[in-house]
Design a protein around this motif. Structure first.
Motif, PDB file in Angstrom:
ATOM      1  N   UNK A  54      -4.055 -16.955  17.643  1.00 14.77           N
ATOM      2  CA  UNK A  54      -3.085 -15.874  17.790  1.00 14.77           C
ATOM      3  C   UNK A  54      -2.954 -15.062  16.502  1.00 14.77           C
ATOM      4  N   UNK A  55      -3.001 -15.768  15.373  1.00 16.86           N
ATOM      5  CA  UNK A  55      -2.768 -15.095  14.101  1.00 16.86           C
ATOM      6  C   UNK A  55      -4.036 -14.493  13.490  1.00 16.86           C
ATOM      7  N   UNK A  56      -5.203 -14.756  14.111  1.00 12.84           N
ATOM      8  CA  UNK A  56      -6.434 -14.241  13.535  1.00 12.84           C
ATOM      9  C   UNK A  56      -6.457 -12.720  13.425  1.00 12.84           C
ATOM     10  N   UNK A  62      -4.424  -7.839   7.845  1.00 13.25           N
ATOM     11  CA  UNK A  62      -3.818  -7.905   6.518  1.00 13.25           C
ATOM     12  C   UNK A  62      -4.864  -8.017   5.409  1.00 13.25           C
ATOM     13  N   UNK A  63      -6.028  -8.565   5.759  1.00 11.32           N
ATOM     14  CA  UNK A  63      -7.067  -8.716   4.732  1.00 11.32           C
ATOM     15  C   UNK A  63      -7.912  -7.466   4.549  1.00 11.32           C
ATOM     16  N   UNK A  64      -7.748  -6.461   5.394  1.00 11.28           N
ATOM     17  CA  UNK A  64      -8.530  -5.242   5.257  1.00 11.28           C
ATOM     18  C   UNK A  64      -8.316  -4.533   3.932  1.00 11.28           C
ATOM     19  N   UNK A  68     -11.326  -4.002   1.328  1.00 10.37           N
ATOM     20  CA  UNK A  68     -11.682  -2.651   0.910  1.00 10.37           C
ATOM     21  C   UNK A  68     -11.630  -2.512  -0.612  1.00 10.37           C
ATOM     22  N   UNK A  69     -10.638  -3.138  -1.231  1.00 14.83           N
ATOM     23  CA  UNK A  69     -10.532  -3.086  -2.689  1.00 14.83           C
ATOM     24  C   UNK A  69     -11.716  -3.790  -3.346  1.00 14.83           C
TER      25      UNK A  69
END
Length: 309
Positions: A54-56, A62-64, A68-69
């Motif tokens: 569910x949280x994937x 959130x990790x995008x 990207x950084x």
């Protein structure tokens, strides 16, 4: 009203139930029980799998920004490294161009000098590629087998090299394969030349099958660690100028007049897959002049050398 008549306990409406200590003990025991049960019976594994599924999407979303950084940082670092490498390659290319121009002039000068001195032209050695089939399963020798044989034009004595230097010499030829004795074999030997001192010597394989050594070198000979030894070309087998080994250690003992010089082959014998087989240099050398036969001398019956009686 006196202070002693005031009640110090909260009214019943504000009572909080069990005490804080009781709650801490209860929930601590519950946590220990759940951890032990989960470790023993994996009770929460389905729940964890469901929560992870569910949280994937949320985790990925959130990790995008972080990804990207990092990608932006990697891109900038890669761009800077590429620019630095481009500048280094440009400088190296300029040096190589200058060296190539100088080499061309030296070749032309060498050709004119050889023509002036009426020296014969340098020998152009033919070669053919080959692939290593396997290494001989012998613990006391270092030999490899190639996928080329007599039907491909190989002959015994052919030098075998790769891009790093000399590997060995063809010792046996079969119709479709050939046996190569490596330079690190205990029975291998090759004449070498030290370009720094122009001193000729012979390099031999050692018993361990991984290194080489210079033998019969005096303790006061000018041999330094790091000297690169090349083929001298005086044996009629190896062309001149091929790298053979590098001096790794020079041990001058006081109890003997000879030095113990250890060498590291410039072409490591392990992990070789493709090689180049050269024609023996003796095939391009002029035949050796034959010594004239001595005339037979006749003797008489009385032991006198041929003459009149």
């Amino acid at each position: 009203m006196s202070l002693g008549t005031l009640e110090r306990s909260p009214p019943p409406f504000f009572r909080q139930g069990p005490s804080a200590l009781t709650k801490v003990v209860f929930f601590s025991a519950l946590a220990l029980f759940l951890m032990a049960a989960d470790s023993r019976f994996t009770l929460t594994q389905p729940l964890r799998a469901a929560m992870a599924t569910v949280l994937l999407p949320a985790q990925q979303a959130l990790s995008l920004p972080v990804a990207a950084y990092r990608q932006a940082g990697d891109y900038l670092q890669g761009l800077e490294a590429a620019r630095a490498q481009e500048n280094a390659m440009s400088a190296k290319l300029a040096q190589q161009a200058e060296r190539s121009s100088r080499a061309d002039r030296l070749v032309e000068e060498n050709t004119r000098l050889r023509a002036l001195l009426e020296l014969r032209p340098q020998v152009t050695v033919k070669s053919q590629p080959a692939e290593v089939l396997y290494e001989a399963p012998d613990a006391y020798s270092r030999k490899i087998f190639l996928d080329r044989g007599s039907q491909h034009g190989l002959v015994a004595g052919s030098p075998v090299i790769n891009e790093q230097g000399v590997l060995g010499q063809v010792t046996r030829v079969y119709p479709l394969s050939a046996e190569v004795t490596l330079l690190v074999d205990k029975d291998a030997a090759i004449p070498v030349l030290n370009p720094r001192t122009e001193h000729r010597s012979a390099a031999f394989g050692t018993g361990d099958g991984r290194a080489m050594e210079l033998r019969f070198m005096a303790s006061n000979d000018d041999v330094q660690v790091g000297d690169v030894l090349i083929t001298s070309g005086v044996d009629g087998v190896y062309p001149q100028g091929l790298q053979v080994a590098r001096v790794a250690k020079v041990d001058t003992r006081g109890d003997t007049s000879f030095a113990r010089i250890s060498l590291t082959p410039t072409a490591p014998p392990d992990g070789v897959r493709h090689v180049l087989v050269l024609e023996p240099l003796a095939l391009h050398q002029p035949p050796r002049p034959q010594e004239p036969a001595e005339p037979e001398r006749s003797t008489s019956r009385h032991g006198r050398v041929g003459g009149r009686k």
